[in-house]
Design a protein around this motif. Structure first.
Motif, PDB file in Angstrom:
ATOM      1  N   PHE C 124      -9.866   3.488  -9.417  1.00 47.29           N
ATOM      2  CA  PHE C 124     -11.104   3.652 -10.068  1.00 47.29           C
ATOM      3  C   PHE C 124     -10.634   3.689 -11.682  1.00 47.29           C
ATOM      4  O   PHE C 124     -11.604   3.334 -12.480  1.00 47.29           O
ATOM      5  N   ILE C 125      -9.648   4.097 -11.990  1.00 45.57           N
ATOM      6  CA  ILE C 125      -9.107   4.275 -13.152  1.00 45.57           C
ATOM      7  C   ILE C 125      -8.472   3.073 -13.708  1.00 45.57           C
ATOM      8  O   ILE C 125      -8.726   2.748 -14.869  1.00 45.57           O
ATOM      9  N   CYS C 126      -7.670   2.143 -12.864  1.00 51.24           N
ATOM     10  CA  CYS C 126      -6.997   1.085 -13.544  1.00 51.24           C
ATOM     11  C   CYS C 126      -7.966   0.159 -13.944  1.00 51.24           C
ATOM     12  O   CYS C 126      -9.125  -0.227 -13.545  1.00 51.24           O
ATOM     13  N   ASP C 127      -7.567  -0.457 -15.085  1.00 52.09           N
ATOM     14  CA  ASP C 127      -8.203  -1.593 -15.889  1.00 52.09           C
ATOM     15  C   ASP C 127      -7.697  -2.879 -15.565  1.00 52.09           C
ATOM     16  O   ASP C 127      -8.091  -3.915 -15.869  1.00 52.09           O
ATOM     17  N   ASN C 128      -6.599  -2.900 -14.693  1.00 55.82           N
ATOM     18  CA  ASN C 128      -5.622  -4.180 -14.543  1.00 55.82           C
ATOM     19  C   ASN C 128      -5.875  -4.590 -13.107  1.00 55.82           C
ATOM     20  O   ASN C 128      -5.445  -3.563 -11.980  1.00 55.82           O
ATOM     21  N   LEU C 129      -6.124  -5.755 -12.578  1.00 53.12           N
ATOM     22  CA  LEU C 129      -6.321  -6.111 -11.169  1.00 53.12           C
ATOM     23  C   LEU C 129      -4.909  -5.941 -10.567  1.00 53.12           C
ATOM     24  O   LEU C 129      -5.064  -5.417  -9.419  1.00 53.12           O
ATOM     25  N   GLY C 130      -3.816  -5.937 -11.067  1.00 53.48           N
ATOM     26  CA  GLY C 130      -2.685  -5.864 -10.416  1.00 53.48           C
ATOM     27  C   GLY C 130      -2.347  -4.347  -9.982  1.00 53.48           C
ATOM     28  O   GLY C 130      -2.210  -4.090  -8.975  1.00 53.48           O
ATOM     29  N   TYR C 131      -2.910  -3.446 -10.881  1.00 53.61           N
ATOM     30  CA  TYR C 131      -2.687  -2.100 -10.655  1.00 53.61           C
ATOM     31  C   TYR C 131      -3.700  -1.617  -9.493  1.00 53.61           C
ATOM     32  O   TYR C 131      -3.480  -0.828  -8.852  1.00 53.61           O
ATOM     33  N   ILE C 132      -4.903  -2.209  -9.635  1.00 53.02           N
ATOM     34  CA  ILE C 132      -5.859  -1.867  -8.767  1.00 53.02           C
ATOM     35  C   ILE C 132      -5.279  -2.300  -7.332  1.00 53.02           C
ATOM     36  O   ILE C 132      -5.509  -1.503  -6.168  1.00 53.02           O
ATOM     37  N   TRP C 133      -4.642  -3.448  -7.277  1.00 53.34           N
ATOM     38  CA  TRP C 133      -4.081  -3.997  -5.959  1.00 53.34           C
ATOM     39  C   TRP C 133      -3.084  -3.119  -5.482  1.00 53.34           C
ATOM     40  O   TRP C 133      -3.150  -2.502  -4.298  1.00 53.34           O
ATOM     41  N   ILE C 134      -2.106  -2.505  -6.504  1.00 52.53           N
ATOM     42  CA  ILE C 134      -1.175  -1.527  -6.003  1.00 52.53           C
ATOM     43  C   ILE C 134      -1.595  -0.442  -5.584  1.00 52.53           C
ATOM     44  O   ILE C 134      -1.394   0.078  -4.474  1.00 52.53           O
ATOM     45  N   SER C 135      -2.839   0.235  -6.032  1.00 52.90           N
ATOM     46  CA  SER C 135      -3.380   1.374  -5.850  1.00 52.90           C
ATOM     47  C   SER C 135      -3.957   1.443  -4.154  1.00 52.90           C
ATOM     48  O   SER C 135      -3.830   2.117  -3.476  1.00 52.90           O
ATOM     49  N   VAL C 136      -4.821   0.215  -4.128  1.00 53.00           N
ATOM     50  CA  VAL C 136      -5.413   0.018  -2.763  1.00 53.00           C
ATOM     51  C   VAL C 136      -4.269  -0.164  -1.604  1.00 53.00           C
ATOM     52  O   VAL C 136      -4.431   0.649  -0.755  1.00 53.00           O
ATOM     53  N   GLU C 137      -3.189  -0.796  -1.888  1.00 51.02           N
ATOM     54  CA  GLU C 137      -2.099  -0.963  -0.960  1.00 51.02           C
ATOM     55  C   GLU C 137      -1.549   0.643  -0.502  1.00 51.02           C
ATOM     56  O   GLU C 137      -1.354   0.936   0.458  1.00 51.02           O
ATOM     57  N   ALA C 138      -1.505   1.237  -1.875  1.00 43.20           N
ATOM     58  CA  ALA C 138      -0.811   2.608  -1.668  1.00 43.20           C
ATOM     59  C   ALA C 138      -1.913   3.440  -0.848  1.00 43.20           C
ATOM     60  O   ALA C 138      -1.533   4.249   0.156  1.00 43.20           O
ATOM     61  N   THR C 139      -3.104   3.119  -0.995  1.00 39.36           N
ATOM     62  CA  THR C 139      -4.061   3.967   0.039  1.00 39.36           C
ATOM     63  C   THR C 139      -3.539   3.727   1.163  1.00 39.36           C
ATOM     64  O   THR C 139      -3.643   4.734   2.340  1.00 39.36           O
ATOM     65  N   THR C 140      -3.336   2.409   1.554  1.00 38.48           N
ATOM     66  CA  THR C 140      -3.344   2.027   3.038  1.00 38.48           C
ATOM     67  C   THR C 140      -1.939   2.962   3.339  1.00 38.48           C
ATOM     68  O   THR C 140      -1.966   3.483   4.468  1.00 38.48           O
ATOM     69  N   LEU C 141      -0.869   2.638   2.631  1.00 33.35           N
ATOM     70  CA  LEU C 141       0.354   3.249   3.075  1.00 33.35           C
ATOM     71  C   LEU C 141      -0.020   4.850   3.250  1.00 33.35           C
ATOM     72  O   LEU C 141       0.819   5.434   4.421  1.00 33.35           O
ATOM     73  N   PHE C 142      -0.509   5.428   2.289  1.00 33.30           N
ATOM     74  CA  PHE C 142      -0.702   7.048   2.495  1.00 33.30           C
ATOM     75  C   PHE C 142      -1.576   7.413   3.649  1.00 33.30           C
ATOM     76  O   PHE C 142      -1.534   8.517   4.112  1.00 33.30           O
ATOM     77  N   SER C 143      -2.581   6.564   3.985  1.00 33.93           N
ATOM     78  CA  SER C 143      -3.521   7.158   5.320  1.00 33.93           C
ATOM     79  C   SER C 143      -3.076   6.728   6.428  1.00 33.93           C
ATOM     80  O   SER C 143      -3.612   7.151   7.448  1.00 33.93           O
ATOM     81  N   ALA C 144      -1.908   5.882   6.352  1.00 35.49           N
ATOM     82  CA  ALA C 144      -1.376   5.426   7.807  1.00 35.49           C
ATOM     83  C   ALA C 144      -0.965   6.846   8.544  1.00 35.49           C
ATOM     84  O   ALA C 144      -1.360   6.985   9.664  1.00 35.49           O
TER      85      ALA C 144
END
Lengths: 661, 312, 476, 217
Positions: C124-144
């Motif tokens: 929610f904090i990132c203003d950069n599409l790339g960073y948003i992608w990285i955070s969403v991918e990070a959520t997947t990895l940490f929730s596995a």
């Protein structure tokens, strides 16, 4: 509250709802402890406050909007006007009767009931019904409509140890949710047309408003239990505890009809098609309801089916008022609307009385099956007297209120028969007079059976023989409602006076209700009592020739057991055989024994009635949804490769559609 | 002066006429069967006999059994005072069609409950048959009267049956149809010959008699008198219909008209006697077909009432 | 830069602490307590935005927080804090009922929990599409690892499917981001930029066909993560196999992150004034999801799978809200759904634990066994299916109202019907669970403590329903 | 049409991917994968000389981590769970290779749809777009047709390469931080997948993803 001066009596109204809300909260906290008397007192005080508030702000047409309670699209807004106060009065009277009835009855339910949840749901139920009647905008209406539905589902499921109670609760929940969905659809459409959520801004007179009006009508028909959609009613009302089914049949069904009057009639709907459809549905549900009521063995299911009949009559009167208003006969339209409202009020009183009577029966004999009751007049004299008054009222017999409202309906149809413009309309009106008299005769048969088989004759089971009279509170409740029936019957002109403002609002011109009801009920009652007194004193003097009490005449065979007595199903067998194709009624007999023709050892007779509507309309519909779900579930095969294929296919489709769009 | 005289004659007629009318029917039937038959006052003597007889009440019954006879007696007197079954009936109150219908229904309710109260099988199936027949003929009864009311644009029976009611003065066809509809319905309502043989003693075939098996003594007196008065009122009503159908009667002076109405009642009673002599009791399952004729008469009168306006 | 550190301080410390600490009982309590502290920190940090003082809070290049993002961060942190608080009693209950987990599992669980919170807040904090992608991918990895906590065969299978399908899905979102970046290079921004505010400013000059492709790929990518109908297959498995607190977080918070990604990209497309196709596609997909989820709900055999399908239904509703284009509706529906769904998952965790089975067939008589739990389950079920006094009714009615126009009348009808079917289906299953005779082996447990958090959430949903005045969400 | 060295490197990456489709031996697949990533690293090096210097750094990291690191890690895992060959594919390997070539042709046609890169020095970007799309399609093919879990990871990595190639050819180079973040995510993803592979082997005694069908409605 907006700056407008709110009369003090409206505060009384709010205090009533406040008392019920506090009662609900308290009930949840006290949990399993049996505080029935306390909560009955709270319920009673709420009802009295409500009654006081109504009388206080009777003529005024006050409305209010809450500043802090807001349901997203519209505030919690209410309005008291004569139409709403008529139904609130019914709620208050039934509520106080239930309050008097509950302590005695709930003690009998004992462990099968969770007192905390029961009372909480009952308070919520009363509160939401009151608010639905008072609501001034569609959102408040929907919110309390759903709370009313959910609390009544939980009340139906009070005694959920029994499978039938669980099944009925779920069926009822499904039916109410579909009705709410239709209402939501109608409200959204009307909001789109008028741009506001307040009922006062909605005008259904325009042609575009036909479809939303049809949606509203369908939704309310489901909730009121009109013919094709009534299937849930005989399941839900009997399963609930008696005080709750009295409230549901007496008041909740009327709330749906109130909404119909408020939205469609007062909304100015002039569409003939909708009114004719309503008339057909109403007529069919009147005949259908009473016919099936006749066939029932379970006393409360009998009463539930008779609710379907009476709701049909009320809808018939409402539909007539819309038709007559469209045909520019305002005076007759007012008369038919008066008949509808007055019959709603009357049905509320005598149906609650009958359900409370059935509840008293159930609490002392622990059964509702007519073939195990009988001979209860002897040891339950007061309950029998009240139930008899209710039966006389519901069969529309002269001195009581049932006759008055039915007479108004007859008068409407009769006058339409010669004032209507076109011949078909006149023919329909006169035809309906015939149908109405048929329904009247059928309901007489039905309640003669109910009273006769349940109370009179020899007891058919030892539970019936050992039955004890209901407690004082229960009798007081029934006596209160019986008194209301008599009172309403004798004060008809005054009550029509109270309805006058609603009628003039519906017909858009001043209505004088003086000439509506010309039958001198009081004179007839007085003459009847006088002549009865004459008959008893002159002819049946006590010291006359000997008065011998002996065994019932049995052609000399000696005292026959109760098994030879007429049972419910044999009482209605002749009628059933006449209407057999409609009722899908067939008697199945099987004779067992070595030489069947000459020496039958066992003869088994069963009455089989195929539930026509459920078998051919509702079960296939539910099965279709199950089938659809089964087909769709095959998508979840579990293989990861298939899931990936879904992702890529969706990608292709999205790209192709996106580029084209 | 004439008002008091009219009351006197009417009350005398109400007290004495019912048992005598049953006597007349029995007398005419006997004459047809080459029997002398009992005198027409025999039912009156029976009633007096019941007055002095002892009464047996089944211990199974509740207060309904003992009071239903009294209630029915009161109701039938009220009906007799309201319904214009003879022209010389003084005006008491407005006799609305639907009020009368539902007073009859109240009587039926009390009779049925009394029958069920004794807990005997005969009372039970008698009540069930009574209710079934009532269910079939009630629409016919209502529609006959309603069609008359629709043409005369009022639901007050007295105005419909008064000879001052010009709307119906030139409708003999409607009067005849409604009259015959009423006549057939009253045959069923009073369980006369084709529906139920009043003189049978085989309980299985009874309809009305089965319900009053338990009554005895003064209770029976009340029941018999009520039944007789109801018979008189219903046949009187159909008699008035036939009387209105005869055009010249409309021009007669009032006194002659009342006399003629009394005569019409007697003739109808005789007609009933003749009909009982000739016809045989129908089986229970064939009754709906007989009742269908009464309903057809009613529907025809409805048609005439609705369409009739087109003609005039 | 300082604010960024401030925001991520507590989760990072907790993550390392839970890895290092020996006794997991104390770790559970500390994490629960500190997360409530994290809510306070975020609240203090976000207060000016929520109270309307400021509309935008940018505290680093490519990092900014608008009012909608602020609301979502608060919601996500609250959901995780509630899940963690309840996890304490839940795992204690697990230990009581004999499912002993070795301490290493708890270490990984709590570490991933905190990193999961961090990743979600980052979205929610990132203003950069790339960073948003990285955070969403990070959520997947940490929730596995969260899903894999129970170490059973089913949990393993669910985790594998979750990881693979979501990673592939999100890879396409990356492709979408690349396309958006490429479209920005054709426009006025010479070097091209992924910064959302810059993209929105120059949106009209972006290359339309590349932007359209980029939106479609992002919709698909984040849609897989959110569980839109044809791409939802992993969601019921993951949510039903994860332990109750984990599935509460997955349903309550993670779905909002994925949908927020779609929302951000849709803002760019709207700014480019060619957004008709985007709205049409999102609304149609949303309606399809709601209808399909409603039909799925009719035949359910497992308790938690039913709630997973109900989440899919709410994702559909949120998509329709995005399709209408109103951020307020988007947040309202997400908030109401999260409140009710977290309460439901926590309650069903308790019930499954006490009854010893997740199958609907074996669950009956909860009302008789423990009335407070039964009452809460009934209220929470009503809340999630949109029954009036609760918040979801308000947001659903708002969505219906704005979609009830001649253009979208079919959408409105389908939504009303599907929500009704879902209500009847869910309440029938819940009715069967609540009513009837109590199961013999329904182990008693401390009802008060276990129903504290769900109770608070249900009351929150009630408050959202009764005091929902439009002035609260005017500015979103 | 003479291809510049940059286009050669890009094309060779997609060709290597199509070769990967042909075999089911895990070790050879990983060999092809590392070769293909080296080709991409070379292409990045060449692009770096024209455009931003930070591409050199990215090329080096790709070479070290993705070309060498991940294949070694996966081979180590394959040996530990002795997954020698794929347990059979939904589509025979040669057929999927020919399908790969067909998709290469299709992506050449499709690449004309994408708008041209403005002022891109290194020849037309159609070759680059074609190579990236074909790499993407090959990755999807591997994921759809291969059964065992480790090939699914390889498929995922090939899709990742395809997307990176898109970024390389269609844009002047993604921002540094974003590239680093993506790389980190991919690495962590592969490590977690690798750990899961051990668990699957331990509890299921096989790593055939097509038999993991316990969870269904």
């Amino acid at each position: 509250m907006a700056g407008v001066l709110i009369p003090h009596s409206v505060y009384l109204l709010w205090s009533a709802f406040g008392v019920w809300g506090a009662g609900a909260a308290g009930a949840v906290l006290t949990g399993q402890k049996q505080y029935h008397k306390l909560y009955s007192g709270v319920l009673l005080s709420g009802c009295l406050l409500l009654l006081g508030g109504l009388i206080g702000c009777w003529p005024a047409n006050t409305s209010w909007t809450s500043d802090f309670v807001f349901f997203g699209l519209a505030p919690l807004a209410g309005r008291v006007d004569p139409l709403a106060s008529v139904f609130l009065a019914l709620l208050a009277v039934s509520g106080s009767a239930v309050a008097l009835f509950s302590p005695g009855y709930l003690a009998h339910l004992g462990q099968r009931l969770h007192p905390g949840f029961y009372w909480a749901c009952l308070f919520l139920f009363m509160l939401s019904m009151g608010q639905v009647i008072l609501s001034a905008n569609a959102i408040t209406f929907l919110v309390f409509w759903e709370i009313m539905a959910v609390s009544s589902v939980l009340l139906v499921a009070t005694d959920h140890a029994r499978h039938s109670a669980r099944l009925s609760a779920l069926i009822y929940m499904g039916a109410t949710r579909i009705s709410t969905a239709l209402l939501v659809g109608g409200f959204l459409w009307l909001n789109y047309l008028s741009g506001s959520w307040r009922f006062s801004d909605w005008h259904l007179s325009s042609a575009a408003a036909l479809w939303p009006a049809a949606l509203l009508f369908l939704g309310l028909c489901i909730k009121a239990g009109i013919w094709p959609f009534h299937v849930w009613l005989p399941y839900a009302h009997p399963e609930a505890p008696a005080p709750v089914s009295a409230l549901m049949s007496g008041v909740m069904v009327k709330v749906a009809l109130y909404a119909m009057v408020r939205l469609i009639v007062l909304g100015g709907s002039g569409s003939q098609i909708l009114a004719y459809a309503a008339l057909c549905l109403a007529t069919v549900s009147a005949v259908w309801g009473v016919l099936f009521a006749l066939m029932e063995r379970d006393l409360k299911r009998l009463l539930a089916h008779s609710t379907v009949e009476n709701v049909g009559l009320i809808l018939m009167a409402t539909a007539l008022s819309v038709l007559l208003r469209a045909a520019h006969l305002p005076e007759l339209a007012a008369l038919s609307l008066a008949a509808a409202l007055f019959h709603a009020l009357n049905h509320g009183t005598f149906k609650s009385l009958l359900f409370l009577g059935a509840g008293a029966l159930d609490s002392s004999t622990h059964t509702r099956d007519l073939s195990f009751l009988g001979g209860l007049a002897r040891n339950m004299p007061w309950t029998m007297a009240c139930f008899f008054t209710g039966a006389v009222a519901i069969c529309a017999l002269p001195p009581l209120n049932g006759f008055a409202s039915k007479w108004l309906l007859y008068q409407t149809l009769f006058h339409t028969a010669f004032q209507a413009a076109t011949t078909p309309e006149r023919a329909i009106a006169l035809g309906l007079v015939g149908v109405l008299s048929l329904v009247g005769a059928l309901s007489l048969a039905c309640f003669a059976k109910a009273v006769g088989i349940a109370f009179l004759g020899k007891p058919r089971s030892d539970a019936a023989a050992r039955a004890h009279e209901a407690s004082a509170g229960m009798i007081a409740a029934q006596a209160l409602l019986a008194g209301c029936c008599l009172g309403l019957g004798l004060l008809v002109p005054q009550i029509l006076e109270c309805l006058a403002p609603v009628l003039s609002e519906a017909v858009a011109e001043p209505v004088v209700t003086a000439g509506f009801f010309t039958i001198p009920q009081l004179v007839i009652l007085a003459a009847g009592v006088a002549l009865f007194g004459l008959a008893r004193s002159v002819v049946l003097r006590a010291q006359g020739p000997s008065l011998r009490s002996y065994v019932t005449w049995e052609c000399g065979y000696g005292d026959l057991p109760a098994r030879t007595e007429e049972t419910g199903s044999s009482f209605s067998q002749p009628i059933a055989s006449i209407f057999a194709p409609l009722l899908q009624y067939n008697v199945w007999t099987e004779i067992k024994g070595k030489d069947k023709r000459h020496f039958p050892e066992v003869i088994e007779v069963k009455v089989l009635m195929v539930p026509f509507l459920e078998r051919h309309l509702y079960q296939p519909a539910v099965a279709a949804f199950e089938e659809m779900s089964k087909a769709l579930v095959r998508v979840q095969t579990g293989s990861i490769h298939l899931y990936l294929l879904y992702v890529f296919l969706t990608l292709l489709v999205l790209v192709w559609v996106g580029v084209r769009l | 002066m004439t008002e008091f005289f009219r009351w006197l004659v009417f009350l005398m007629f109400v007290v004495l006429a019912p048992p005598v009318s049953v006597g007349i029917i029995r007398k005419v039937k006997a004459r047809l069967q080459n029997r002398i038959g009992a005198s027409i006052f025999q039912p009156l003597f029976d009633l007096l006999k019941f007055y002095s007889k002892g009464e047996t009440v089944s211990e199974v019954t509740s207060w309904i059994f003992r009071s239903s006879a009294g209630i029915n007696f009161a109701l039938v007197l009220i009906i007799a005072l309201l319904v214009p079954w003879v022209q010389f009936k003084p005006h008491v109150a407005s006799a609305d069609i639907f009020l009368v219908i539902y007073l009859f229904a109240f009587m039926r309710m009390m009779t049925v409950l009394a029958a069920l109260d004794a807990g005997s099988a005969f009372g039970g199936f008698g009540a069930s048959r009574e209710v079934t027949l009532a269910l079939l003929i009630e629409p016919a009864l209502v529609l006959c009267l309603a069609s008359l009311g629709v043409v005369s644009r009022t639901s007050d029976l007295e105005q419909i049956f008064s000879f001052a009611n010009l709307a119906l003065s030139n409708q003999p066809g409607l009067w005849l149809l409604a009259g015959s509809g009423l006549f057939l319905t009253s045959l069923v309502e009073l369980s006369r010959m084709p529906v139920d043989d009043p003189t049978t003693h085989l309980e299985l075939t009874m309809v009305h008699e089965a319900m009053i098996l338990e009554n005895s003594g003064r209770n029976l007196l009340l029941v018999e008198y009520t039944h007789a008065l109801k018979l008189l009122v219903l046949f009187g009503l159909s008699a008035q219909c036939f009387l209105h159908a005869i055009a010249p009667v409309w021009q007669l002076p009032a006194v002659l008209i009342s006399a003629a109405s009394g005569g019409a009642v007697l003739i109808t009673l005789a007609l009933v006697g003749v009909q009982e002599g000739l016809s045989v009791k129908l089986r229970w399952t064939r009754l709906p077909e007989f009742i269908a004729y009464a309903v057809t008469m009613a529907l025809l009168s409805v048609l005439v009432a609705i369409a009739g306006r087109l003609g005039s | 830069m300082g604010q960024l550190l401030l925001l991520s301080a507590i989760p990072l410390i907790l993550a390392f602490l839970s890895l290092a600490a020996a006794d997991e009982r104390s770790v559970r309590r500390i994490v629960a307590a500190m997360l409530w502290a994290q809510i306070a920190v975020v609240g203090w940090f976000v207060a000016p935005l929520l109270l309307g003082a400021q509309t935008l809070l940018s505290f680093a290049p490519d990092f900014c927080l608008d009012r909608l993002g602020a609301c979502f961060v608060m919601l996500t942190t609250t959901v995780v804090a509630c899940a963690a608080t309840h996890a304490d009693t839940f795992f204690a209950g697990e230990a009581e009922h004999g499912h002993i987990h070795n301490p290493a599992h708890f270490k990984i669980f709590y570490a991933c929990l905190n990193m999961f919170l961090l990743a979600m807040s980052a979205v929610f904090i990132c203003d950069n599409l790339g960073y948003i992608w990285i955070s969403v991918e990070a959520t997947t990895l940490f929730s596995a690892p969260l899903v894999y906590f129970d170490r059973t065969k089913n949990a393993l299978e669910a985790t594998w499917k979750y990881l693979i399908i979501c990673s592939v899905g999100i890879a396409f979102a990356l492709l979408g981001t690349v396309f958006v970046f490429a479209s920005s290079q054709h426009g006025a921004i010479v070097q091209g930029s992924l910064n959302i505010t810059k993209l929105v400013a120059h949106a009209s000059e972006l290359d339309y066909s590349l932007l359209r492709l980029g939106f479609i790929f992002c919709l698909l990518g984040y849609g897989t993560k959110a569980g839109i109908f044809p791409l939802h297959s992993w969601l019921p498995d993951a949510h039903s196999e994860a332990p109750a607190p984990a599935s509460a977080m997955l349903s309550g918070a993670l779905l909002n992150c994925a949908l927020f990604g779609i929302w951000r990209v849709s803002r760019i497309v709207v700014a480019s004034h060619h957004h008709a196709f985007a709205y049409e596609m999102v609304t149609v997909l949303g309606t399809l999801t709601v209808v399909a989820a409603a039909i799925f709900l009719i035949r359910q055999h497992s308790f938690k799978r039913m709630w997973a399908y109900s989440s899919i239904e709410n994702v559909g509703l949120i998509l329709v809200a995005i399709g209408i284009g109103s951020g307020a509706l988007f947040f309202l529906q997400a908030l109401n759904h999260s409140l009710a769904k977290v309460a439901l998952f926590l309650l069903s965790g308790n019930i499954a634990q006490a009854a010893g089975s997740k199958r609907l067939h074996d669950l009956h008589g909860v009302w008789k066994a423990s009335p407070p739990l039964g009452l809460l389950l009934a209220l929470a079920a009503l809340a999630v299916t949109g029954a009036p006094p609760f918040g979801a009714f308000v947001s659903e009615m708002l969505i219906f109202q704005s979609s009830a126009t001649p253009a979208h009348w079919l959408v409105a009808t389908l939504l009303v019907v599907a929500v009704a079917i879902a209500f009847v289906a869910v309440m029938t299953h819940v009715g069967r669970i609540l009513l009837g005779g109590a199961k013999a082996d329904f182990r008693a447990f401390k009802p008060v403590l276990a129903s504290l958090v769900p109770g608070a959430l249900v009351i929150g949903s009630l408050v959202m329903g009764v005091f929902a005045h439009p002035r609260f969400w005017e500015g979103l | 049409m003479t291809l510049s060295i940059y286009e050669l490197a890009v094309l060779s990456a997609s060709i290597l991917a199509i070769f990967l489709l042909g075999t089911t031996y895990i070790r050879t697949n990983l060999g092809f994968y590392s070769a293909q990533t080296m080709a991409i690293a070379a292409a990045t090096m060449l692009a770096g000389s024209q455009r931003e210097p930070h591409l050199y750094v990215i090329a080096l990291i790709i070479l070290l981590l993705k070309a060498v690191g991940i294949p070694v890690f996966l081979i180590w895992i394959a040996d530990r769970i002795d997954a020698q060959t794929d347990a059979g594919t939904y589509l025979p390997a040669p057929l999927s290779m020919h399908l790969g070539i067909l998709l290469l042709g299709a992506s050449y046609i499709l690449s004309s749809e994408l708008p041209m890169m403005l002022g891109h020095g290194q020849g037309s970007s159609r070759i680059g777009a074609t190579a990236a799309m074909s790499l993407l399609f090959s990755g999807i093919l591997v994921m759809l047709t291969r059964r065992i879990a480790i090939s699914q990871i390889i498929g995922f990595l090939m899709i990742e390469n395809g997307i990176y190639l898109f970024a390389l050819t269609q844009t002047h180079g993604m921002p540094m931080m974003v590239e680093m973040g993506i790389l980190l995510d991919v690495l962590v993803g592969v490590m977690i997948a690798g750990l899961l592979l051990f668990r699957i082997k331990k509890s299921f005694e096989h790593i055939d993803a097509s038999q993991l069908t316990q969870l269904k409605d």
